[in-house]
Design a protein around this motif. Structure first.
Motif, PDB file in Angstrom:
ATOM      1  N   LYS A 100      55.666  42.914  48.233  1.00  0.00           N
ATOM      2  CA  LYS A 100      55.052  42.612  49.526  1.00  0.00           C
ATOM      3  C   LYS A 100      55.147  41.125  49.890  1.00  0.00           C
ATOM      4  O   LYS A 100      55.230  40.771  51.057  1.00  0.00           O
ATOM      5  CB  LYS A 100      53.577  43.051  49.487  1.00  0.00           C
ATOM      6  N   HIS A 101      55.120  40.261  48.887  1.00  0.00           N
ATOM      7  CA  HIS A 101      55.112  38.802  49.109  1.00  0.00           C
ATOM      8  C   HIS A 101      56.177  38.113  48.243  1.00  0.00           C
ATOM      9  O   HIS A 101      55.842  37.409  47.285  1.00  0.00           O
ATOM     10  CB  HIS A 101      53.743  38.212  48.772  1.00  0.00           C
ATOM     11  N   PRO A 102      57.469  38.293  48.590  1.00  0.00           N
ATOM     12  CA  PRO A 102      58.537  37.732  47.747  1.00  0.00           C
ATOM     13  C   PRO A 102      58.556  36.199  47.698  1.00  0.00           C
ATOM     14  O   PRO A 102      59.160  35.622  46.802  1.00  0.00           O
ATOM     15  CB  PRO A 102      59.824  38.282  48.368  1.00  0.00           C
ATOM     16  N   THR A 103      57.865  35.527  48.627  1.00  0.00           N
ATOM     17  CA  THR A 103      57.872  34.059  48.637  1.00  0.00           C
ATOM     18  C   THR A 103      56.718  33.473  47.817  1.00  0.00           C
ATOM     19  O   THR A 103      56.498  32.267  47.815  1.00  0.00           O
ATOM     20  CB  THR A 103      57.777  33.513  50.080  1.00  0.00           C
ATOM     21  N   HIS A 104      55.953  34.331  47.138  1.00  0.00           N
ATOM     22  CA  HIS A 104      54.818  33.866  46.336  1.00  0.00           C
ATOM     23  C   HIS A 104      55.115  34.016  44.841  1.00  0.00           C
ATOM     24  O   HIS A 104      55.843  34.906  44.433  1.00  0.00           O
ATOM     25  CB  HIS A 104      53.549  34.668  46.656  1.00  0.00           C
ATOM     26  N   ASP A 105      54.504  33.130  44.075  1.00  0.00           N
ATOM     27  CA  ASP A 105      54.599  33.192  42.625  1.00  0.00           C
ATOM     28  C   ASP A 105      53.190  33.531  42.116  1.00  0.00           C
ATOM     29  O   ASP A 105      52.257  32.764  42.325  1.00  0.00           O
ATOM     30  CB  ASP A 105      55.058  31.822  42.103  1.00  0.00           C
ATOM     31  N   PHE A 106      53.038  34.701  41.486  1.00  0.00           N
ATOM     32  CA  PHE A 106      51.714  35.184  41.093  1.00  0.00           C
ATOM     33  C   PHE A 106      51.398  34.901  39.626  1.00  0.00           C
ATOM     34  O   PHE A 106      52.226  35.119  38.752  1.00  0.00           O
ATOM     35  CB  PHE A 106      51.599  36.693  41.348  1.00  0.00           C
ATOM     36  N   SER A 107      50.178  34.422  39.397  1.00  0.00           N
ATOM     37  CA  SER A 107      49.666  34.197  38.044  1.00  0.00           C
ATOM     38  C   SER A 107      48.359  34.963  37.906  1.00  0.00           C
ATOM     39  O   SER A 107      47.719  35.279  38.909  1.00  0.00           O
ATOM     40  CB  SER A 107      49.377  32.712  37.827  1.00  0.00           C
ATOM     41  N   LEU A 108      47.963  35.223  36.667  1.00  0.00           N
ATOM     42  CA  LEU A 108      46.682  35.889  36.425  1.00  0.00           C
ATOM     43  C   LEU A 108      45.631  34.871  36.026  1.00  0.00           C
ATOM     44  O   LEU A 108      45.941  33.889  35.354  1.00  0.00           O
ATOM     45  CB  LEU A 108      46.813  36.908  35.283  1.00  0.00           C
ATOM     46  N   ILE A 109      44.400  35.141  36.434  1.00  0.00           N
ATOM     47  CA  ILE A 109      43.260  34.338  35.997  1.00  0.00           C
ATOM     48  C   ILE A 109      42.384  35.286  35.187  1.00  0.00           C
ATOM     49  O   ILE A 109      42.074  36.391  35.647  1.00  0.00           O
ATOM     50  CB  ILE A 109      42.476  33.792  37.208  1.00  0.00           C
ATOM     51  N   MET A 110      42.024  34.878  33.982  1.00  0.00           N
ATOM     52  CA  MET A 110      41.148  35.742  33.179  1.00  0.00           C
ATOM     53  C   MET A 110      40.240  34.914  32.285  1.00  0.00           C
ATOM     54  O   MET A 110      40.555  33.779  31.948  1.00  0.00           O
ATOM     55  CB  MET A 110      41.969  36.735  32.344  1.00  0.00           C
ATOM     56  N   GLY A 111      39.137  35.508  31.920  1.00  0.00           N
ATOM     57  CA  GLY A 111      38.238  34.884  30.968  1.00  0.00           C
ATOM     58  C   GLY A 111      38.806  35.024  29.572  1.00  0.00           C
ATOM     59  O   GLY A 111      39.601  35.930  29.294  1.00  0.00           O
ATOM     60  N   GLU A 112      38.384  34.128  28.709  1.00  0.00           N
ATOM     61  CA  GLU A 112      38.826  34.135  27.318  1.00  0.00           C
ATOM     62  C   GLU A 112      38.559  35.489  26.649  1.00  0.00           C
ATOM     63  O   GLU A 112      39.330  35.942  25.809  1.00  0.00           O
ATOM     64  CB  GLU A 112      38.050  33.039  26.585  1.00  0.00           C
ATOM     65  N   ASP A 113      37.463  36.143  27.055  1.00  0.00           N
ATOM     66  CA  ASP A 113      37.137  37.462  26.496  1.00  0.00           C
ATOM     67  C   ASP A 113      38.242  38.483  26.790  1.00  0.00           C
ATOM     68  O   ASP A 113      38.574  39.311  25.956  1.00  0.00           O
ATOM     69  CB  ASP A 113      35.774  37.953  27.013  1.00  0.00           C
ATOM     70  N   ASN A 114      38.852  38.408  27.997  1.00  0.00           N
ATOM     71  CA  ASN A 114      39.948  39.321  28.340  1.00  0.00           C
ATOM     72  C   ASN A 114      41.223  39.002  27.579  1.00  0.00           C
ATOM     73  O   ASN A 114      41.988  39.899  27.248  1.00  0.00           O
ATOM     74  CB  ASN A 114      40.229  39.294  29.850  1.00  0.00           C
ATOM     75  N   LEU A 115      41.441  37.722  27.307  1.00  0.00           N
ATOM     76  CA  LEU A 115      42.634  37.338  26.544  1.00  0.00           C
ATOM     77  C   LEU A 115      42.592  37.972  25.150  1.00  0.00           C
ATOM     78  O   LEU A 115      43.626  38.351  24.600  1.00  0.00           O
ATOM     79  CB  LEU A 115      42.743  35.814  26.445  1.00  0.00           C
ATOM     80  N   LYS A 116      41.395  38.131  24.604  1.00  0.00           N
ATOM     81  CA  LYS A 116      41.247  38.721  23.269  1.00  0.00           C
ATOM     82  C   LYS A 116      41.721  40.176  23.218  1.00  0.00           C
ATOM     83  O   LYS A 116      42.131  40.663  22.175  1.00  0.00           O
ATOM     84  CB  LYS A 116      39.798  38.611  22.797  1.00  0.00           C
ATOM     85  N   SER A 117      41.643  40.873  24.361  1.00  0.00           N
ATOM     86  CA  SER A 117      42.094  42.285  24.373  1.00  0.00           C
ATOM     87  C   SER A 117      43.397  42.455  25.157  1.00  0.00           C
ATOM     88  O   SER A 117      43.844  43.571  25.391  1.00  0.00           O
ATOM     89  CB  SER A 117      41.004  43.180  24.976  1.00  0.00           C
ATOM     90  N   PHE A 118      44.018  41.345  25.533  1.00  0.00           N
ATOM     91  CA  PHE A 118      45.229  41.396  26.369  1.00  0.00           C
ATOM     92  C   PHE A 118      46.364  42.185  25.711  1.00  0.00           C
ATOM     93  O   PHE A 118      47.123  42.866  26.383  1.00  0.00           O
ATOM     94  CB  PHE A 118      45.679  39.966  26.725  1.00  0.00           C
ATOM     95  N   HIS A 119      46.440  42.128  24.383  1.00  0.00           N
ATOM     96  CA  HIS A 119      47.509  42.858  23.670  1.00  0.00           C
ATOM     97  C   HIS A 119      47.367  44.380  23.825  1.00  0.00           C
ATOM     98  O   HIS A 119      48.293  45.121  23.507  1.00  0.00           O
ATOM     99  CB  HIS A 119      47.529  42.468  22.184  1.00  0.00           C
TER     100      HIS A 119
END
Length: 194
Positions: free
Chosen positions: A96-115
């Motif tokens: 929908k937005h090919p001119t945008h570069d998307f990143s994720l924002i998450m809390g450290e708690d979510n990074l622990k279960s990211f795998h």
């Protein structure tokens, strides 16, 4: 030059000052141009019973973001099949937005279960992740500790949760300072969480 968008996912049930503080911090103190607050219809890991209807949570997010030029609520996931996964949302947003570069924002708690996330390797290959600190136990996987695409942001630690707010409202506590004014008025008028 692509516009850098940080995606801050949440049920926002309700959106509160903690969400705004983190989103605004990311908008002002990182290299992201805008923060999109992606209102999720239903997290596969959460019980649906206490979740307000999508349109009410989106309305509260819209009210909360008024006056913040760099914060924009998004209902992209309302239009995607359920259960939805972040990887699917990212593909939909890129189309929908090919001119945008998307990143994720998450809390450290979510990074622990990211795998455990669906296609997490693909997400990391294609997108950066901005992680804000949380007070929580658990261990961050070694593969995420010094990853070039994972940026730790020294945002304020906010220990305020929507669960706490819903419970406090039910117990008739005054939590008005914890919600943006218009969100408080809307939730109160609609008798939410009582």
């Amino acid at each position: 030059m692509k516009k850098k968008i940080g995606l801050y996912f949440g049920t926002f049930n309700p959106i509160h000052m903690g969400h705004l503080i983190i989103a605004n911090y990311m908008a002002e103190f990182s290299d992201l141009d805008e923060i999109w607050l992606v209102v999720t219809p239903h997290n596969p890991f959460k019980k649906k019973s206490s979740l307000l209807d999508n349109h009410h949570r989106l309305e509260m997010a819209l009210l909360a973001c008024e006056g913040y030029e760099k914060l924009k609520p998004s209902d992209i996931e309302f239009k995607l099949p359920q259960p939805n996964y972040t990887t699917t949302t990212l593909v939909a947003l890129e189309e929908k937005h090919p001119t945008h570069d998307f990143s994720l924002i998450m809390g450290e708690d979510n990074l622990k279960s990211f795998h455990k996330w669906k296609n997490y390797e693909v997400i990391l290959e294609r997108h950066s992740i901005y992680v804000y600190p949380r007070i929580s136990g658990g261990i961050i996987e070694n593969q995420f500790k010094d990853h070039s695409k994972i940026h730790r942001v020294d945002a304020p630690i906010i220990e305020l949760s929507s669960t706490f707010i819903r419970k406090a409202i039910k117990e008739k506590k005054n939590i008005q300072p914890m919600l943006p004014e218009k969100v408080w008025e809307y939730a109160d008028r609609m008798n939410f969480y009582k």
